[in-house]
Design a protein around this motif. Structure first.
Motif, PDB file in Angstrom:
ATOM      1  N   GLU A 475       0.835  -1.209   0.000  1.00 13.69           N
ATOM      2  CA  GLU A 475       0.000   0.000   0.000  1.00 13.69           C
ATOM      3  C   GLU A 475       0.865   1.252   0.000  1.00 13.69           C
ATOM      4  OE1 GLU A 475      -2.641   2.273   3.326  1.00 13.69           O
ATOM      5  OE2 GLU A 475      -3.151   0.166   2.994  1.00 13.69           O
ATOM      6  N   ILE A 476       1.898   1.254   0.834  1.00 13.32           N
ATOM      7  CA  ILE A 476       2.792   2.414   0.908  1.00 13.32           C
ATOM      8  C   ILE A 476       3.547   2.597  -0.411  1.00 13.32           C
ATOM      9  CG2 ILE A 476       4.679   3.465   2.203  1.00 13.32           C
ATOM     10  CD1 ILE A 476       2.022   3.114   3.740  1.00 13.32           C
ATOM     11  N   TYR A 496      -9.383   3.781   4.996  1.00 18.33           N
ATOM     12  CA  TYR A 496      -8.097   3.523   5.645  1.00 18.33           C
ATOM     13  C   TYR A 496      -6.921   3.814   4.723  1.00 18.33           C
ATOM     14  CZ  TYR A 496     -10.388   1.879   9.796  1.00 18.33           C
ATOM     15  OH  TYR A 496     -11.131   1.843  10.947  1.00 18.33           O
ATOM     16  N   VAL A 497      -7.036   3.476   3.445  1.00 16.38           N
ATOM     17  CA  VAL A 497      -6.000   3.889   2.495  1.00 16.38           C
ATOM     18  C   VAL A 497      -6.027   5.408   2.364  1.00 16.38           C
ATOM     19  CG1 VAL A 497      -5.156   3.696   0.133  1.00 16.38           C
ATOM     20  CG2 VAL A 497      -6.142   1.705   1.265  1.00 16.38           C
ATOM     21  N   GLU A 543      -5.989  -5.349  -2.567  1.00 18.99           N
ATOM     22  CA  GLU A 543      -6.547  -6.702  -2.553  1.00 18.99           C
ATOM     23  C   GLU A 543      -7.457  -6.902  -1.348  1.00 18.99           C
ATOM     24  OE1 GLU A 543      -6.851 -10.708  -1.070  1.00 18.99           O
ATOM     25  OE2 GLU A 543      -5.532  -9.176  -0.200  1.00 18.99           O
ATOM     26  N   ARG A 544      -7.131  -6.264  -0.232  1.00 15.28           N
ATOM     27  CA  ARG A 544      -7.946  -6.362   0.977  1.00 15.28           C
ATOM     28  C   ARG A 544      -9.376  -5.892   0.763  1.00 15.28           C
ATOM     29  NH1 ARG A 544      -9.845  -1.679   3.288  1.00 15.28           N
ATOM     30  NH2 ARG A 544      -7.765  -0.749   3.381  1.00 15.28           N
ATOM     31  N   ASN A 580       1.360  -3.793  -8.182  1.00 12.08           N
ATOM     32  CA  ASN A 580       2.433  -4.511  -7.478  1.00 12.08           C
ATOM     33  C   ASN A 580       1.965  -5.870  -6.955  1.00 12.08           C
ATOM     34  OD1 ASN A 580       1.038  -4.084  -5.023  1.00 12.08           O
ATOM     35  ND2 ASN A 580       2.205  -2.236  -4.538  1.00 12.08           N
ATOM     36  N   GLY A 581       0.810  -6.325  -7.475  1.00 15.39           N
ATOM     37  CA  GLY A 581       0.302  -7.626  -7.078  1.00 15.39           C
ATOM     38  C   GLY A 581      -0.746  -7.562  -5.981  1.00 15.39           C
ATOM     39  N   GLU A 582      -0.676  -6.531  -5.124  1.00 17.89           N
ATOM     40  CA  GLU A 582      -1.650  -6.394  -4.038  1.00 17.89           C
ATOM     41  C   GLU A 582      -2.308  -5.014  -4.016  1.00 17.89           C
ATOM     42  OE1 GLU A 582      -0.143  -7.437  -0.231  1.00 17.89           O
ATOM     43  OE2 GLU A 582       0.422  -9.471  -0.813  1.00 17.89           O
TER      44      GLU A 582
END
Length: 588
Positions: A475-476, A496-497, A543-544, A580-582
């Motif tokens: 995320e960062i 939250y993001v 992804e979350r 980045n995959g997530e």
């Protein structure tokens, strides 16, 4: 050594969760030794360890509020000015202290924030220890501090590095100095300085402190004080606690000022012609002046109070009934059966239920003149909490009351646990306290912290908070991509993001965060490319979010994950510029 090894275990657990066992062992032994030695130094070390669990366990700030504080710190460092033009949040204590320390120490602001602010909680715990020791003894004082340091609601906020993390310990320090100032003018200046600083630290803490100081002071003057000047000193402290924050808010936070005054106006009778704030001041002056003038009569009546000792038993059982009724209302609220949509796992309630049981056991020891001020301290805030649950007046988040009830509840509960273990061997009592503290600490946090994973719905350990307590590297990295490319426009993402992305909002980039600007429950619709503005729009998806996402629902509505058709439409109508995959970023 135990202290350092415990923190080492937490740090190592970032790469191997098994290392958390080292922390558990060192922390338990530290609590065990602190109980046996009744050492305030040991108490401080236990408190610092418990408060730094999240700081050492995760690389970045956790939850959402600490990121808001971090963005304020960055605003100050960027502008170099404490002005409303650059600095929208007028609770400057945490932000200016960390900004100044980061500038002069040449240390990253986030590092200072996430370690120094939670560690400061030890000062608050020691203040509670000193109060309990003055009224009772060192054993109850140690038990009070240990119970508070692992109280679920308390440690939740203390460990976050938010404004509450600084405000609650400062309130406890102010409370201790105020108690000492009741008895001696020598402590009055220090108490007034700390009380005044609460308005610059956290507005809710400043409001709660008014209830703390008045509920305790009135009971103290009626049942403990032996000097009429105590009432005058208490009046000065109470007026300062009420007037200084109001003055600050009227100048810099008018929305908070209007909210407080309107709430007071609703509580007061309609026929009173005075301004609500002025009415409270007049009431305070009349009450404390009367207690000062009637001091000799109060002492005389108190000397005959032993004749009413036979009433202690019915009063005791009456209080238990009130506690049971209040706990039932609170539990109904926490189970999400009121106006908040809450869903906590059953183990989340373990510490709270234990504290209530210990308080009921310890309540018997407070059926005397020296114990009544602590009951008043608990009762004043408990009444406000129940009033907010029952919607007798507006309070945005009644959950915020709970962490302020814990300090007084810890003292009453400490009396209970000491009376329960006094017949045991000292080492058995120390073992019991170590287990209580460790288990309380484990259940206070979502499973991600000590289990190192999220559990699926249906598992007893499932806790939706586990999805959002920490911000992963992916995320960062995605936010770093926007920063490095000087992205300009509107960013759409979940709450939250969104908090973590605040550092991009006119600080390191020129993005506006849609969700946090509008605070709308319809933000989920803004992810639809058809609703994009004429400018540049970015959508950051993790992804979350396919399992848990919060798009403005806050605590009022059930959270729902993103649907697959949302992602499908983004893929069709926008450009995926980062993956980045997530975490994925779409631009439209």
């Amino acid at each position: 050594m135990l202290f350092l090894c415990g923190l080492l275990g937490l740090a190592l657990s970032r790469t191997n969760i098994v290392a958390v066992i080292l922390f558990a062992a060192c922390y338990s032994i530290l609590v065990y030794r602190t109980w046996l030695t009744e050492s305030p130094v040991g108490l401080a070390l236990c408190t610092v360890q418990s408060s730094l669990v999240l700081a050492f366990r995760f690389k970045y700030l956790t939850w959402g509020d600490p990121w808001f504080e971090y963005s304020m710190i960055l605003k100050i460092m960027k502008s170099g000015l404490l002005s409303p033009v650059y600095y929208p949040d007028q609770q400057p204590a945490l932000h200016t202290l960390i900004a100044a320390a980061s500038t002069y120490m040449h240390t990253e602001a986030m590092t200072l924030q996430k370690f120094l602010i939670p560690a400061f909680s030890a000062a608050g715990i020691l203040s509670l220890y000193l109060i309990a020791r003055d009224f009772f003894d060192s054993r109850i004082a140690i038990a009070s501090g240990l119970l508070l340091s692992v109280g679920t609601a308390y440690v939740h906020w203390i460990s976050q590095a938010a404004t509450e993390s600084l405000g609650i310990p400062m309130a406890l320090i102010a409370f201790y100095l105020s108690y000492r100032a009741f008895c001696s003018t020598r402590y009055l200046p220090a108490a007034l300085i700390i009380i005044s600083s609460l308005a610059l630290t956290h507005h809710l803490t400043a409001i709660i402190f008014v209830v703390w100081i008045n509920s305790f002071a009135l009971a103290y003057l009626l049942f403990v004080s032996k000097n009429h000047q105590d009432a005058i000193r208490a009046l000065v402290l109470s007026l300062s606690a009420f007037a200084v924050p109001l003055l600050w808010w009227s100048m810099r936070l008018p929305s908070i000022y209007r909210l407080v005054v309107s709430t007071v106006d609703k509580i007061l009778p309609d026929r009173i012609p005075l301004d609500p704030a002025a009415t409270i001041v007049v009431i305070m002056i009349l009450i404390y002046a009367s207690l000062s003038l009637l001091n000799d009569s109060i002492i005389h009546i108190r000397s005959r109070a032993h004749r009413l000792q036979h009433l202690s038993t019915p009063i005791y059982y009456g209080l238990i009934v009130l506690i049971a009724i209040g706990a039932a209302f609170a539990l109904n609220f926490l189970l999400g059966r009121s106006f908040f949509a809450l869903s906590y796992p059953m183990q989340f309630y373990a510490n709270g239920l234990m504290m209530i049981i210990l308080a009921v056991v310890g309540l018997r020891g407070f059926m005397n003149t020296r114990g009544i001020p602590f009951l008043a301290w608990s009762g004043g805030l408990a009444v406000l909490f129940l009033g907010s649950i029952l919607k007798l007046y507006y309070f945005e988040d009644p959950l915020r009351f709970i962490e302020f009830i814990y300090p007084s509840l810890a003292v009453v509960g400490a009396y209970g646990i000491v009376s329960m273990v006094q017949r045991m061997d000292s080492k058995a009592g120390a073992t019991a306290m170590a287990l209580i503290c460790l288990l309380s600490l484990v259940v206070a946090f979502p499973s991600t912290v000590f289990w190192g994973q999220e559990f699926p719905p249906g598992d007893p350990r499932y806790d939706a908070r586990a999805y959002v307590i920490y911000h992963p590297e992916t995320e960062i990295m995605a936010l770093g991509y926007l920063r490095d490319h000087s992205a300009e426009g509107m960013l759409h993402t979940d709450r939250y993001v969104g908090y973590a992305s605040l550092q991009l909002e006119n600080i390191t980039s020129d993005l506006s965060i849609d969700l946090l600007e509008r605070k709308s429950t319809s933000v989920r619709e803004k992810l639809d490319p058809d609703s994009f503005s004429d400018g540049i729009d970015f959508v950051l998806v993790r992804e979350r979010m396919m399992r848990y996402a919060e798009f403005g629902e806050w605590l009022l509505k059930e959270k729902k994950p993103l649907k697959g058709d949302v992602i499908e439409k983004l893929e069709r109508k926008t450009s995926r510029i980062y993956d980045n995959g997530e975490a994925w970023i779409y631009m439209g």
